[in-house]
Design a protein around this motif. Structure first.
Motif, PDB file in Angstrom:
ATOM      1  N   UNK A 147       0.837  -1.205   0.000  1.00  0.00           N
ATOM      2  CA  UNK A 147       0.000   0.000   0.000  1.00  0.00           C
ATOM      3  C   UNK A 147       0.875   1.261   0.000  1.00  0.00           C
ATOM      4  N   UNK A 148       0.401   2.297  -0.663  1.00  0.00           N
ATOM      5  CA  UNK A 148       1.249   3.480  -0.877  1.00  0.00           C
ATOM      6  C   UNK A 148       1.541   4.254   0.400  1.00  0.00           C
ATOM      7  N   UNK A 149       2.751   4.812   0.446  1.00  0.00           N
ATOM      8  CA  UNK A 149       3.171   5.656   1.555  1.00  0.00           C
ATOM      9  C   UNK A 149       3.901   6.879   0.971  1.00  0.00           C
ATOM     10  N   UNK A 150       3.145   7.750   0.274  1.00  0.00           N
ATOM     11  CA  UNK A 150       3.790   8.887  -0.406  1.00  0.00           C
ATOM     12  C   UNK A 150       4.481   9.861   0.542  1.00  0.00           C
ATOM     13  N   UNK A 151       3.981  10.023   1.751  1.00  0.00           N
ATOM     14  CA  UNK A 151       4.625  10.930   2.700  1.00  0.00           C
ATOM     15  C   UNK A 151       6.026  10.463   3.064  1.00  0.00           C
ATOM     16  N   UNK A 152       6.178   9.162   3.300  1.00  0.00           N
ATOM     17  CA  UNK A 152       7.496   8.623   3.627  1.00  0.00           C
ATOM     18  C   UNK A 152       8.429   8.681   2.426  1.00  0.00           C
ATOM     19  N   UNK A 153       7.905   8.413   1.244  1.00  0.00           N
ATOM     20  CA  UNK A 153       8.747   8.524   0.041  1.00  0.00           C
ATOM     21  C   UNK A 153       9.266   9.949  -0.124  1.00  0.00           C
ATOM     22  N   UNK A 154       8.400  10.929   0.082  1.00  0.00           N
ATOM     23  CA  UNK A 154       8.817  12.339  -0.051  1.00  0.00           C
ATOM     24  C   UNK A 154       9.843  12.702   1.026  1.00  0.00           C
ATOM     25  N   UNK A 155       9.611  12.270   2.263  1.00  0.00           N
ATOM     26  CA  UNK A 155      10.545  12.537   3.353  1.00  0.00           C
ATOM     27  C   UNK A 155      11.918  11.951   3.037  1.00  0.00           C
ATOM     28  N   UNK A 156      11.965  10.693   2.623  1.00  0.00           N
ATOM     29  CA  UNK A 156      13.248  10.055   2.333  1.00  0.00           C
ATOM     30  C   UNK A 156      13.938  10.698   1.128  1.00  0.00           C
ATOM     31  N   UNK A 157      13.162  11.133   0.150  1.00  0.00           N
ATOM     32  CA  UNK A 157      13.739  11.839  -0.996  1.00  0.00           C
ATOM     33  C   UNK A 157      14.390  13.144  -0.540  1.00  0.00           C
TER      34      UNK A 157
END
Length: 185
Positions: A147-157
């Protein structure tokens, strides 16, 4: 478990007032009930462990740190493992095989009401210090794509992580982006 996991202060800007000024400290047994509740509330971004699972997992970690809110209660934590740990995780095994010189962040959880206050960055600064002390050159982790976790992807980016792989886990029910970031110089 590392006993002196303090951030190095590499940030170029002063952190905001409040919990971000707090320094990560080692997880203590008394923290485990609050951390287990925080962890399990963050599912499906992280897998549930419950108190018993977390109590077994924390001692095998090379880094287990917590950061407190202004009231002294846990507001976030990070668990990481160095190469060679006795840990049967599909993602840890992938990094062990493909990125053997890395500190694997198994989970980072920050209370939703403290997002944007610098706690995640402070926890990752402790991971940087641990990796450097162990002679490792990078930090690795995974973030859910499904399931998607766009907030974590943005944070790690924002922290400089890039995708180095992708895999399906848990019998195909979860798909993750495998991320890596070299240690800051």
């Amino acid at each position: 478990m590392t006993t002196d996991p303090v951030p190095t202060g590499r940030a170029t800007t002063e952190p905001p007032a409040g919990p971000a000024r707090a320094r990560p400290r080692p997880v203590e047994p008394a923290d485990l009930p609050a951390l287990a509740a925080m962890n399990d509330a963050a599912a499906p971004a992280v897998n549930r462990l419950g108190l018993d699972g977390l109590a077994v997992h924390v001692p095998r970690c090379d880094l287990a740190v917590v950061i407190d809110d202004d009231g002294g209660s846990p507001a976030g934590f990070l668990l990481a493992l160095a190469p060679g740990a006795d840990y049967d995780s599909e993602n840890y095994r992938w990094f062990s095989s493909h990125r053997p010189g890395s500190l694997y962040v198994d989970r980072i959880v920050v209370a939703p009401d403290t997002h944007g206050q610098g706690l995640g960055r402070a926890l990752y600064a402790a991971a940087d210090e641990c990796a450097a002390a162990l002679g490792l050159g990078e930090i690795t982790c995974e973030v859910n794509l499904e399931p998607p976790n766009p907030g974590s992807l943005a944070f790690h980016s924002r922290l400089g992580f890039t995708q180095v792989g992708e895999q399906s886990t848990k019998g195909g029910s979860v798909r993750v982006a495998l991320l890596a970031r070299p240690l800051p110089r």
